[in-house]
Design a protein around this motif. Sequence first.
Motif, PDB file in Angstrom:
ATOM      1  N   SER A 144      13.609  -2.368  -8.455  1.00  0.00           N
ATOM      2  CA  SER A 144      14.894  -2.245  -8.158  1.00  0.00           C
ATOM      3  C   SER A 144      15.254  -3.575  -8.598  1.00  0.00           C
ATOM      4  CB  SER A 144      15.198  -1.919  -6.887  1.00  0.00           C
ATOM      5  OG  SER A 144      16.525  -2.047  -6.645  1.00  0.00           O
ATOM      6  N   GLY A 145      15.795  -4.077  -9.828  1.00  0.00           N
ATOM      7  CA  GLY A 145      16.105  -5.201 -10.417  1.00  0.00           C
ATOM      8  C   GLY A 145      15.014  -6.143 -10.243  1.00  0.00           C
ATOM      9  N   SER A 146      14.949  -7.278  -9.526  1.00  0.00           N
ATOM     10  CA  SER A 146      13.727  -8.063  -9.342  1.00  0.00           C
ATOM     11  C   SER A 146      12.890  -7.976  -8.217  1.00  0.00           C
ATOM     12  CB  SER A 146      14.297  -9.454  -9.592  1.00  0.00           C
ATOM     13  OG  SER A 146      15.377 -10.288  -8.482  1.00  0.00           O
ATOM     14  N   SER A 147      13.578  -6.916  -7.483  1.00  0.00           N
ATOM     15  CA  SER A 147      12.915  -6.519  -6.118  1.00  0.00           C
ATOM     16  C   SER A 147      11.965  -5.305  -6.350  1.00  0.00           C
ATOM     17  CB  SER A 147      13.908  -6.103  -5.065  1.00  0.00           C
ATOM     18  OG  SER A 147      14.605  -7.432  -4.745  1.00  0.00           O
ATOM     19  N   VAL A 148      10.997  -4.974  -5.314  1.00  0.00           N
ATOM     20  CA  VAL A 148      10.205  -3.883  -5.484  1.00  0.00           C
ATOM     21  C   VAL A 148      10.275  -3.040  -4.302  1.00  0.00           C
ATOM     22  CG1 VAL A 148       8.557  -4.943  -7.046  1.00  0.00           C
ATOM     23  CG2 VAL A 148       8.182  -5.306  -4.493  1.00  0.00           C
ATOM     24  N   ILE A 149      10.207  -1.655  -4.392  1.00  0.00           N
ATOM     25  CA  ILE A 149      10.335  -0.978  -3.388  1.00  0.00           C
ATOM     26  C   ILE A 149       8.991  -0.229  -3.063  1.00  0.00           C
ATOM     27  CG2 ILE A 149      11.382   1.493  -2.389  1.00  0.00           C
ATOM     28  CD1 ILE A 149      13.984   0.679  -4.429  1.00  0.00           C
ATOM     29  N   LEU A 150       8.493  -0.378  -1.995  1.00  0.00           N
ATOM     30  CA  LEU A 150       7.034   0.337  -1.665  1.00  0.00           C
ATOM     31  C   LEU A 150       7.214   1.405  -0.667  1.00  0.00           C
ATOM     32  CD1 LEU A 150       5.159  -3.376  -0.776  1.00  0.00           C
ATOM     33  CD2 LEU A 150       5.583  -2.183  -3.045  1.00  0.00           C
ATOM     34  N   ARG A 151       6.571   2.527  -1.209  1.00  0.00           N
ATOM     35  CA  ARG A 151       6.315   3.640  -0.537  1.00  0.00           C
ATOM     36  C   ARG A 151       4.908   4.166  -0.110  1.00  0.00           C
ATOM     37  NH1 ARG A 151      10.748   7.328  -4.265  1.00  0.00           N
ATOM     38  NH2 ARG A 151      12.735   5.887  -3.542  1.00  0.00           N
ATOM     39  N   GLY A 152       4.876   4.457   0.875  1.00  0.00           N
ATOM     40  CA  GLY A 152       3.359   5.181   1.249  1.00  0.00           C
ATOM     41  C   GLY A 152       3.064   4.819   2.839  1.00  0.00           C
ATOM     42  N   VAL A 153       1.851   4.850   3.047  1.00  0.00           N
ATOM     43  CA  VAL A 153       1.384   4.804   4.436  1.00  0.00           C
ATOM     44  C   VAL A 153       0.316   3.727   4.278  1.00  0.00           C
ATOM     45  CG1 VAL A 153       0.254   5.908   6.098  1.00  0.00           C
ATOM     46  CG2 VAL A 153       1.857   7.166   4.862  1.00  0.00           C
ATOM     47  N   PRO A 202      -2.570   4.792   0.075  1.00  0.00           N
ATOM     48  CA  PRO A 202      -1.729   5.418  -0.729  1.00  0.00           C
ATOM     49  C   PRO A 202      -0.429   4.896  -0.867  1.00  0.00           C
ATOM     50  CG  PRO A 202      -1.952   6.589   1.185  1.00  0.00           C
ATOM     51  CD  PRO A 202      -2.461   5.526   1.261  1.00  0.00           C
ATOM     52  N   ILE A 203      -0.168   3.856  -1.826  1.00  0.00           N
ATOM     53  CA  ILE A 203       1.084   3.037  -1.880  1.00  0.00           C
ATOM     54  C   ILE A 203       1.544   3.393  -3.311  1.00  0.00           C
ATOM     55  CG2 ILE A 203       2.279   0.840  -2.012  1.00  0.00           C
ATOM     56  CD1 ILE A 203       1.338   1.648   0.874  1.00  0.00           C
ATOM     57  N   GLY A 229      10.240   2.476   3.211  1.00  0.00           N
ATOM     58  CA  GLY A 229       9.673   3.566   3.015  1.00  0.00           C
ATOM     59  C   GLY A 229       8.028   3.605   3.253  1.00  0.00           C
ATOM     60  N   VAL A 230       7.449   2.529   3.983  1.00  0.00           N
ATOM     61  CA  VAL A 230       6.286   2.510   4.024  1.00  0.00           C
ATOM     62  C   VAL A 230       6.057   3.128   5.730  1.00  0.00           C
ATOM     63  CG1 VAL A 230       4.339   0.827   4.579  1.00  0.00           C
ATOM     64  CG2 VAL A 230       5.776   0.581   2.346  1.00  0.00           C
ATOM     65  N   ARG A 231       5.121   3.810   5.943  1.00  0.00           N
ATOM     66  CA  ARG A 231       4.773   4.250   7.289  1.00  0.00           C
ATOM     67  C   ARG A 231       3.763   3.916   7.625  1.00  0.00           C
ATOM     68  NH1 ARG A 231       3.936  10.696   8.402  1.00  0.00           N
ATOM     69  NH2 ARG A 231       2.992  10.597  10.420  1.00  0.00           N
ATOM     70  N   VAL A 232       3.538   3.517   9.202  1.00  0.00           N
ATOM     71  CA  VAL A 232       2.282   3.141   9.693  1.00  0.00           C
ATOM     72  C   VAL A 232       1.492   4.491  10.207  1.00  0.00           C
ATOM     73  CG1 VAL A 232       1.035   1.878  11.489  1.00  0.00           C
ATOM     74  CG2 VAL A 232       2.599   0.659  10.075  1.00  0.00           C
ATOM     75  N   ALA A 233       0.317   4.635  10.058  1.00  0.00           N
ATOM     76  CA  ALA A 233      -0.267   5.881  10.688  1.00  0.00           C
ATOM     77  C   ALA A 233      -1.777   5.649  10.484  1.00  0.00           C
ATOM     78  CB  ALA A 233      -0.020   7.291   9.846  1.00  0.00           C
ATOM     79  N   GLN A 234      -2.370   5.384  11.632  1.00  0.00           N
ATOM     80  CA  GLN A 234      -3.928   5.712  11.714  1.00  0.00           C
ATOM     81  C   GLN A 234      -4.527   6.561  11.238  1.00  0.00           C
ATOM     82  OE1 GLN A 234      -5.316   5.259  15.891  1.00  0.00           O
ATOM     83  NE2 GLN A 234      -7.265   4.373  15.097  1.00  0.00           N
ATOM     84  N   ASP A 281      -2.452   1.845   7.742  1.00  0.00           N
ATOM     85  CA  ASP A 281      -3.151   2.235   8.714  1.00  0.00           C
ATOM     86  C   ASP A 281      -2.890   1.474  10.000  1.00  0.00           C
ATOM     87  OD1 ASP A 281      -5.220   4.130   7.984  1.00  0.00           O
ATOM     88  OD2 ASP A 281      -6.525   2.405   7.050  1.00  0.00           O
ATOM     89  N   ASN A 282      -1.986   0.318   9.804  1.00  0.00           N
ATOM     90  CA  ASN A 282      -1.624  -0.415  11.070  1.00  0.00           C
ATOM     91  C   ASN A 282      -0.476  -1.615  10.824  1.00  0.00           C
ATOM     92  OD1 ASN A 282      -3.288  -2.811   9.979  1.00  0.00           O
ATOM     93  ND2 ASN A 282      -5.004  -1.487  10.608  1.00  0.00           N
ATOM     94  N   ASP A 283      -0.153  -2.181  11.630  1.00  0.00           N
ATOM     95  CA  ASP A 283       1.032  -3.294  11.321  1.00  0.00           C
ATOM     96  C   ASP A 283       0.537  -4.270  10.560  1.00  0.00           C
ATOM     97  OD1 ASP A 283       2.983  -1.626  12.709  1.00  0.00           O
ATOM     98  OD2 ASP A 283       2.545  -2.290  14.478  1.00  0.00           O
ATOM     99  N   HIS A 284      -0.809  -4.724  10.949  1.00  0.00           N
ATOM    100  CA  HIS A 284      -1.395  -5.841  10.105  1.00  0.00           C
ATOM    101  C   HIS A 284      -1.255  -5.583   8.770  1.00  0.00           C
ATOM    102  CE1 HIS A 284      -4.202  -8.765   8.347  1.00  0.00           C
ATOM    103  NE2 HIS A 284      -4.995  -7.481   8.105  1.00  0.00           N
ATOM    104  N   GLU A 285      -1.876  -4.084   8.198  1.00  0.00           N
ATOM    105  CA  GLU A 285      -1.749  -4.083   6.702  1.00  0.00           C
ATOM    106  C   GLU A 285      -0.302  -3.890   6.335  1.00  0.00           C
ATOM    107  OE1 GLU A 285      -3.910  -0.486   5.854  1.00  0.00           O
ATOM    108  OE2 GLU A 285      -5.941  -1.158   6.254  1.00  0.00           O
ATOM    109  N   LYS A 286       0.663  -3.709   7.057  1.00  0.00           N
ATOM    110  CA  LYS A 286       1.916  -3.615   6.651  1.00  0.00           C
ATOM    111  C   LYS A 286       2.285  -4.853   6.374  1.00  0.00           C
ATOM    112  CE  LYS A 286       6.469  -1.586   7.421  1.00  0.00           C
ATOM    113  NZ  LYS A 286       7.245  -0.679   8.449  1.00  0.00           N
ATOM    114  N   ARG A 287       2.011  -6.065   6.857  1.00  0.00           N
ATOM    115  CA  ARG A 287       2.434  -7.218   6.976  1.00  0.00           C
ATOM    116  C   ARG A 287       1.744  -7.947   5.658  1.00  0.00           C
ATOM    117  NH1 ARG A 287       2.142  -7.390  12.664  1.00  0.00           N
ATOM    118  NH2 ARG A 287      -0.152  -8.148  12.544  1.00  0.00           N
TER     119      ARG A 287
END
Length: 256
Positions: free
Chosen positions: A150-159, A144-145, A186-191, A161-167
């Motif tokens: 924000s200008g030419s950048s993007v802001i990601l929010r959501g969750v 769920p993302i 704004g991205v949280r890691v939660a199994q 499952d793990n650090d690998h997925e965040k990278r």
Amino acid sequence: MWPFGKSTAERVKDALNDNPVLAPLGLDVSEQRGTVKVRGQVPRRSLLGLINMVAEGINGVKSIDLSEVSVEEQVAAPAQSAPASPTPSVDMPQLTPERSVTTGNLNGNAQDMDSEIQEVETRSKVAKAVLSAIRSNGELGDDPIDVLQSGSSVILRGVVDNDHEKRLLEQVARGVSGVSGVDLSGVRVAQGAKELAREKDQDSGDTVYVVKPGDSLSAIAERYYGDPMQYKKIAHYNNISNPDLIHPGDRLRIPG
């Protein structure tokens, strides 16, 4: 924290309020079964496309209804001709009707405003492209993302499952053409994030948790908020007078 306890409508509203052009308009948002309805008034028709672009960056939005967004474009009346005069008249240039609007950060003449709207809308297309890339990724597609611009950048929010997925999430976002930066704050890691966010009340859009054997409100609060003391919020939201009495199979709505 999104996505737990925030409905699709609330997240679309947040995205609209985060946009410097749309925020001053105070648009109202509701959602049912994936269809987002926006209500309010905009000063220019070109803003309808921008609303659509911003809403499309929100996970869970299937369609957007703008039928109740009215467009108020004021047209200046043409100059009145001068009364007859005994002296020779001088032809005056005909004034072309011009749309006059003022809203939020949009200042200046109509052409300048249209240019600014087009620029913001073009940038918002990048957010939509990032969301599309995330959804088409085999590992991230069910996460769920939300994607905001924000200008030419993007802001990601959501969750995730793990650090690998965040990278991986950052890697996928940076791989989209036009993205100069990625904000992951704004991205949280939660199994089990996919499982937690999967069940939604189709009418309200609330996140719903089905109580399992051995569950407690404090454990559920820990799972969603990272703080077991937030059990009081869940109890109040679900009209539970005794937090120690929940039963397997109970469906609890998770508040923001």
